[in-house]
Design an enzyme around this catalytic site. Structure first.
Site, PDB file in Angstrom:
ATOM      1  N   CYS A   1     -16.122 -35.217 -55.603  1.00 19.60           N
ATOM      2  CA  CYS A   1     -15.110 -35.309 -54.534  1.00 19.60           C
ATOM      3  C   CYS A   1     -15.159 -34.074 -53.640  1.00 19.60           C
ATOM      4  CB  CYS A   1     -13.728 -35.440 -55.166  1.00 19.60           C
ATOM      5  SG  CYS A   1     -12.405 -35.210 -53.974  1.00 19.60           S
TER       6      CYS A   1
ATOM      7  N   GLN B   1      -4.281 -36.561 -42.676  1.00 17.32           N
ATOM      8  CA  GLN B   1      -4.988 -36.031 -41.522  1.00 17.32           C
ATOM      9  C   GLN B   1      -3.985 -35.621 -40.452  1.00 17.32           C
ATOM     10  OE1 GLN B   1      -8.552 -37.903 -40.046  1.00 17.32           O
ATOM     11  NE2 GLN B   1      -8.468 -39.439 -41.674  1.00 17.32           N
TER      12      GLN B   1
ATOM     13  N   HIS C   1      -6.991 -34.273 -58.417  1.00 15.32           N
ATOM     14  CA  HIS C   1      -7.656 -35.389 -57.742  1.00 15.32           C
ATOM     15  C   HIS C   1      -6.897 -36.716 -57.874  1.00 15.32           C
ATOM     16  CE1 HIS C   1     -11.185 -37.606 -56.263  1.00 15.32           C
ATOM     17  NE2 HIS C   1     -10.966 -38.469 -57.237  1.00 15.32           N
TER      18      HIS C   1
ATOM     19  N   ASN D   1      -3.604 -42.111 -44.691  1.00 18.96           N
ATOM     20  CA  ASN D   1      -4.157 -43.417 -45.054  1.00 18.96           C
ATOM     21  C   ASN D   1      -4.314 -43.405 -46.545  1.00 18.96           C
ATOM     22  OD1 ASN D   1      -4.617 -44.409 -42.441  1.00 18.96           O
ATOM     23  ND2 ASN D   1      -6.526 -43.246 -42.308  1.00 18.96           N
TER      24      ASN D   1
ATOM     25  N   HIS E   1      -8.532 -38.700 -53.319  1.00 16.94           N
ATOM     26  CA  HIS E   1      -7.870 -37.396 -53.477  1.00 16.94           C
ATOM     27  C   HIS E   1      -6.674 -37.332 -52.504  1.00 16.94           C
ATOM     28  CE1 HIS E   1      -8.341 -33.178 -54.987  1.00 16.94           C
ATOM     29  NE2 HIS E   1      -7.334 -33.091 -54.145  1.00 16.94           N
TER      30      HIS E   1
ATOM     31  N   HIS F   1      -4.441 -36.636 -49.744  1.00 20.26           N
ATOM     32  CA  HIS F   1      -4.630 -35.855 -48.514  1.00 20.26           C
ATOM     33  C   HIS F   1      -4.094 -36.628 -47.319  1.00 20.26           C
ATOM     34  CE1 HIS F   1      -8.003 -38.678 -48.305  1.00 20.26           C
ATOM     35  NE2 HIS F   1      -8.038 -38.460 -47.014  1.00 20.26           N
TER      36      HIS F   1
ATOM     37  N   CYS G   1     -11.909 -31.854 -53.897  1.00 24.20           N
ATOM     38  CA  CYS G   1     -11.548 -31.147 -55.124  1.00 24.20           C
ATOM     39  C   CYS G   1     -11.942 -29.668 -55.009  1.00 24.20           C
ATOM     40  CB  CYS G   1     -12.264 -31.781 -56.324  1.00 24.20           C
ATOM     41  SG  CYS G   1     -11.315 -33.117 -57.080  1.00 24.20           S
TER      42      CYS G   1
ATOM     43  N   SER H   1     -11.020 -42.730 -47.118  1.00 23.92           N
ATOM     44  CA  SER H   1     -12.401 -42.591 -47.567  1.00 23.92           C
ATOM     45  C   SER H   1     -12.461 -41.932 -48.940  1.00 23.92           C
ATOM     46  CB  SER H   1     -13.181 -41.758 -46.545  1.00 23.92           C
ATOM     47  OG  SER H   1     -12.573 -40.492 -46.412  1.00 23.92           O
TER      48      SER H   1
END
Ligand code: H2U
Ligand code: ZN
Length: 352
Positions: A50, A168, A113, A153, A164, A166, A53, A161
């Site tokens: 990943c 944007q 993760h 997302n 993990h 996260h 990570c 994608s």
């Protein structure tokens, strides 16, 4: 819910000034699809493959450092660039183009993760709220940027994608269409009524109760009257404020809490790692005061009937207008009925 709403009708979205067709009787049609799936949680705390990570390689030779709470970096594949030349003059006014400068960042919520917002500790989500606030402050100070869009997302179904945790951040030279429309609608409402659109809407939903999913001292979550996605929700601040830097200390903690509450309910609904796109709508970062702006978040989840059956915007919806079968009142009731505690007790859980 007003009488007669079991028959097809349309509802108005005053933020977007659009209609949605509601067809409650259609939920009675037979369904023989799948009803269950695996929870879909990763149980890896660290994935050597990943790129988010701690300590791992990213694209373009960058290394993700061994971070301990949140980690922010410039997107290695940015959709927008700080410098961008003006497009060439086109041969017709019908072929219009404009320069669009911007920044794209990625913000990791946590080094673990397999954690998602609903399974993170409230104090860790609060750190994410603090990071969002300072990013909004920093980006909105840039003279070439006029809007800061923070969004997450979640799930492959929504195009994430990487599992993990996260989000944007895209900051743009122009205010994008959705918040631009919401700005116009809120301005017009304030001019006409001398009151804020979402402050008024908050009062209506608090009184009616049927579309309320959950709340705390500072935030209310509703399936909006005009929801398009089956389990779409709107998170509204109870106090009139325009952007994250206006949140008081306690309100930041409340924001972290309400995000945990609503995402737990989503996961519990179909006992799955519930996919969605969520994002905050905040005051534009241009030169205006934007008294009309009322801070809120939208959750747009695609799931309809189970962990695998999703809604698609096709047919009449692409060519005509959005349509839904399950009513917002019914969706809110289902989200209210699930337990407030997360169903999953796997090895990846923080509580272990
Ligand atoms: P999504 O999961 O919402 O796609 O966000 C991940 C972002 O991470 C995506 O925009 C970026 C992609 O461009 N990325 C990097 O910045 N570096 C990498 O090494 C891989 C992906
Ligand atoms: Zn990871």
């Amino acid at each position: 819910m007003p009488s007669g709403s079991e028959s097809p009708h349309r509802r108005y979205n005053p933020l977007q000034r659009q209609w949605v067709l509601v067809s409650p009787h259609r939920t009675q049609r037979p369904w023989q699809g799948e009803v269950n799936a695996s929870p879909g949680f990763s149980e890896l705390k660290y994935d050597p493959k990943c790129y988010l990570c701690p300590g791992n390689q990213r694209a373009g030779g960058h290394t993700t450092p061994k971070y301990e709470s949140v980690y922010i970096f410039d997107n290695d594949y940015p959709a927008l660039l700080p410098e961008s030349g003006a497009p060439e003059r086109s041969s017709s006014p019908l072929l219009k183009a404009e320069r669009e400068r911007g920044r794209c960042k990625v913000l990791c919520f946590h080094p673990n993760h397999s954690l998602t917002l609903p399974r993170m500790e409230p104090a860790d989500i609060r750190r994410v709220v603090d990071a969002w606030t300072s990013e909004y402050e920093m980006l909105s100070r840039q003279p070439d940027l006029r809007y800061v869009q923070i969004f997450e997302n979640r799930g492959a179904m929504m195009g994430a994608s990487n599992p993990h945790p996260h989000c944007q951040i895209w900051a743009t030279e122009h205010v994008p269409d959705e918040p631009a429309q919401e700005t116009e609608s809120q301005k017009a409402y304030l001019n006409e009524n001398k009151r804020c659109l979402l402050c008024d809407y908050l009062k209506v939903e608090t009184k009616e109760e049927t579309r309320v999913v959950c709340e705390n001292d500072d935030f209310l979550v509703v399936v909006p009257w005009w929801a398009v996605w089956p389990f779409e929700t709107l998170v509204i601040s109870k106090r009139h404020l325009g952007a994250m830097p206006d949140l008081k200390d306690g309100e930041r903690t409340s924001l972290a809490d309400i995000l945990k509450q609503i995402t737990i309910r989503y996961d519990n609904l179909f006992q799955t790692n519930f996919p969605y796109t969520m994002g905050f709508h905040q005051r534009p970062a241009d030169d205006e005061a934007h008294e009309e702006w009322h801070f809120h978040a939208h959750f747009y989840p695609p799931l309809l009937r189970s962990a695998t059956v999703r809604k698609f915007m096709v047919g009449f919806e692409l060519l005509g207008m959005p349509q839904r079968d399950i009513t917002p009142e019914n969706a809110a009731e289902r989200l209210r009925e699930v337990p407030a505690e997360h169903f999953y007790r796997g090895p990846g859980s923080e509580s272990e």
